[in-house]
Scaffold this motif. Structure first.
Motif, PDB file in Angstrom:
ATOM      1  N   HIS A 136       0.810  -1.214   0.000  1.00 44.18           N
ATOM      2  CA  HIS A 136       0.000   0.000   0.000  1.00 44.18           C
ATOM      3  C   HIS A 136       0.844   1.266   0.000  1.00 44.18           C
ATOM      4  CE1 HIS A 136      -3.678  -2.337   0.515  1.00 44.18           C
ATOM      5  NE2 HIS A 136      -2.998  -3.088   1.357  1.00 44.18           N
ATOM      6  N   ASP A 137       2.157   1.101  -0.236  1.00 43.88           N
ATOM      7  CA  ASP A 137       3.070   2.235  -0.367  1.00 43.88           C
ATOM      8  C   ASP A 137       2.969   3.180   0.828  1.00 43.88           C
ATOM      9  OD1 ASP A 137       5.059   3.670  -1.632  1.00 43.88           O
ATOM     10  OD2 ASP A 137       3.655   4.945  -2.751  1.00 43.88           O
ATOM     11  N   ILE A 138       3.026   2.600   2.038  1.00 46.77           N
ATOM     12  CA  ILE A 138       2.963   3.370   3.278  1.00 46.77           C
ATOM     13  C   ILE A 138       4.335   3.334   3.939  1.00 46.77           C
ATOM     14  CG2 ILE A 138       1.948   3.491   5.595  1.00 46.77           C
ATOM     15  CD1 ILE A 138      -0.567   2.204   4.398  1.00 46.77           C
ATOM     16  N   SER A 139       4.891   4.500   4.175  1.00 49.82           N
ATOM     17  CA  SER A 139       6.202   4.599   4.804  1.00 49.82           C
ATOM     18  C   SER A 139       6.098   4.270   6.291  1.00 49.82           C
ATOM     19  CB  SER A 139       6.765   6.012   4.638  1.00 49.82           C
ATOM     20  OG  SER A 139       7.881   6.212   5.479  1.00 49.82           O
ATOM     21  N   LYS A 140       7.095   3.586   6.815  1.00 52.37           N
ATOM     22  CA  LYS A 140       7.072   3.238   8.239  1.00 52.37           C
ATOM     23  C   LYS A 140       7.133   4.481   9.122  1.00 52.37           C
ATOM     24  CE  LYS A 140       8.921  -0.672   9.274  1.00 52.37           C
ATOM     25  NZ  LYS A 140       9.862  -1.773   9.556  1.00 52.37           N
ATOM     26  N   GLU A 141       7.625   5.609   8.567  1.00 57.46           N
ATOM     27  CA  GLU A 141       7.698   6.847   9.342  1.00 57.46           C
ATOM     28  C   GLU A 141       6.317   7.372   9.727  1.00 57.46           C
ATOM     29  OE1 GLU A 141       9.784   6.239   6.712  1.00 57.46           O
ATOM     30  OE2 GLU A 141      11.375   5.890   8.195  1.00 57.46           O
ATOM     31  N   ILE A 142       5.258   6.978   8.990  1.00 52.88           N
ATOM     32  CA  ILE A 142       3.920   7.444   9.345  1.00 52.88           C
ATOM     33  C   ILE A 142       3.078   6.317   9.966  1.00 52.88           C
ATOM     34  CG2 ILE A 142       3.888   9.322   7.666  1.00 52.88           C
ATOM     35  CD1 ILE A 142       2.092   7.555   5.899  1.00 52.88           C
ATOM     36  N   VAL A 143       3.750   5.309  10.498  1.00 54.20           N
ATOM     37  CA  VAL A 143       3.077   4.265  11.268  1.00 54.20           C
ATOM     38  C   VAL A 143       3.249   4.590  12.747  1.00 54.20           C
ATOM     39  CG1 VAL A 143       3.040   1.818  11.872  1.00 54.20           C
ATOM     40  CG2 VAL A 143       3.433   2.514   9.492  1.00 54.20           C
TER      41      VAL A 143
END
Length: 404
Positions: A136-143
């Protein structure tokens, strides 16, 4: 492992208060925020500008004018960050990835077989979480992190699953689950009981309603309970999530499956174990039933066989399920007479796809509740179904944004 603390993402207490007011409603006007917060216009304006600039909230248009300018509307930015929620139960484990509005991005589950040791499950969770983010192209920085709702007893502050009963696989005693997943995923991890996280999820879904006191009971291999009052989970002196199953409803009743359990305990009459035991006993007695066509060996009979027979109106299966539900209803009435919740949410395998159990149990409870009908209680199967525990674990992690 060191993480940028979630509690420090919002700068100060007043900003947290405003964010909490906004996230508890889908859209709210600046006028309503002024009334609810008691802040001055200048203070509120500054805080709103800060939250907008951080991306935590969005301006979402204008409300209806009551004379003068139309008020600006605000809403939570659901894609500011994403959260993982994890359920670890005796029958299955489930990982969900959600946004801050608890909208599901993806979900995956594993059967808790005799081979599913902690080491194996932790590796599978880490692998699946990384795949979800990549897909889903989600960066770990915004988790924000990973919340876990697990079978107790737990040391939730230390992140340890202590000594749970009835796991099919070995090795589930004293598992440092939070530390292990923090090291594998590189995000903050929080642990709580699954009953607590399920109730957090349902409380979140009911946030715009007026219910202040909610009771949740999970009915599966054992019984697990939780209560929320004024939006906060009630914690006892020790983790006793499963103690509701030890409620004595018949002092000279059947012995508990564990030597340390109470005679006549509720979960000996109303649980997956109790239903399966009763059905196996009936088959061994040679009772006439559809169940004998579903399994050749009584010892191989499972709850799903009983549910299948109930759905086909098999008299014996209906009798067994009705008996278990009636006993559970008696236990539920005891809780209602003590705790007086406004709403009771029932979940777990014995509730899912089983209207007979739900209806029988709740009707029994109502008949045995003191002060009825003056005292009215709402019964529900919940809004989130089988994903409630995992989504509630994500809610627990999201709540860290407004913690001091």
């Amino acid at each position: 492992m060191d993480f940028p603390r979630i509690t420090e993402r919002i700068s100060n207490r007043k900003a947290k208060e405003i964010y909490e007011l906004i996230r508890r409603q889908r859209t709210v006007s600046k006028t309503d925020l002024l009334d609810a917060s008691g802040m001055t216009v200048s203070t509120l304006t500054r805080l709103l500008e800060e939250l907008v600039s951080q991306g935590l909230i969005l301006e979402s248009g204008f409300g209806i004018s009551t004379g003068g300018r139309r008020p600006i509307l605000y809403e939570m930015n659901s894609t500011y960050a994403y959260v993982f929620g994890l359920e670890i139960s005796r029958t299955l484990s489930r990982l969900v990835l959600v946004d801050l509005a608890m909208n599901p991005v993806e979900s995956y589950s594993w059967a808790m077989t005799a081979e599913m040791t902690p080491e194996l499950l932790i590796g599978l969770i880490a692998q699946e979480a990384e795949r979800m983010l990549q897909t889903h192209d989600i960066s770990k920085e915004i988790v924000l992190g990973l919340g876990i709702g697990a079978v107790g007893p737990l040391d939730r502050m230390a992140g340890i699953i202590l000594e749970p009963s009835y796991f099919p696989a070995p090795g589930w005693n004293h598992v440092e689950i939070s530390q292990a997943l923090e090291q594998r995923l590189g995000v903050e991890v929080l642990l709580d009981n699954g009953a607590n996280t399920a109730l957090l999820a349902e409380s979140w879904m009911n946030r715009s309603q007026s219910f202040k006191h909610l009771l949740y009971i999970h009915i599966g291999i054992g019984l697990r309970s939780s209560m929320v009052s004024e939006g906060k989970v009630i914690y006892g002196a020790v983790d006793m999530e499963g103690s509701v199953g030890q409620m004595i409803i018949q002092t000279d009743g059947v012995p508990h499956r564990d030597a340390s359990g109470n005679y006549g305990a509720l979960e000996s009459y109303a649980s997956l174990y109790a239903v399966e035991k009763a059905a196996r006993s009936a088959l061994k007695q040679g009772r006439s039933t559809l169940l004998s066509q579903l399994v050749e060996d009584p010892e191989q009979l499972k709850y799903q066989h009983v549910l299948e027979a109930v759905n086909k109106n098999d008299p014996l299966a209906v009798e067994i399920m009705t008996s278990a539900a009636t006993y559970f209803g008696i236990g539920l009435a005891n809780l209602l007479n003590i705790l007086h919740p406004e709403k009771v949410i029932l979940g777990g395998p014995l509730i899912r796809n089983n209207d007979l159990f739900f209806q029988t149990a709740t009707q029994t409870a109502i008949r045995k509740t003191y002060y009825y009908p003056t005292y009215q209680v709402v019964f529900s199967k919940g809004n989130l179904g089988e994903e409630a525990l995992a989504i509630g674990a994500a809610v627990m992690m999201m709540d860290q944004l407004v913690k001091a």
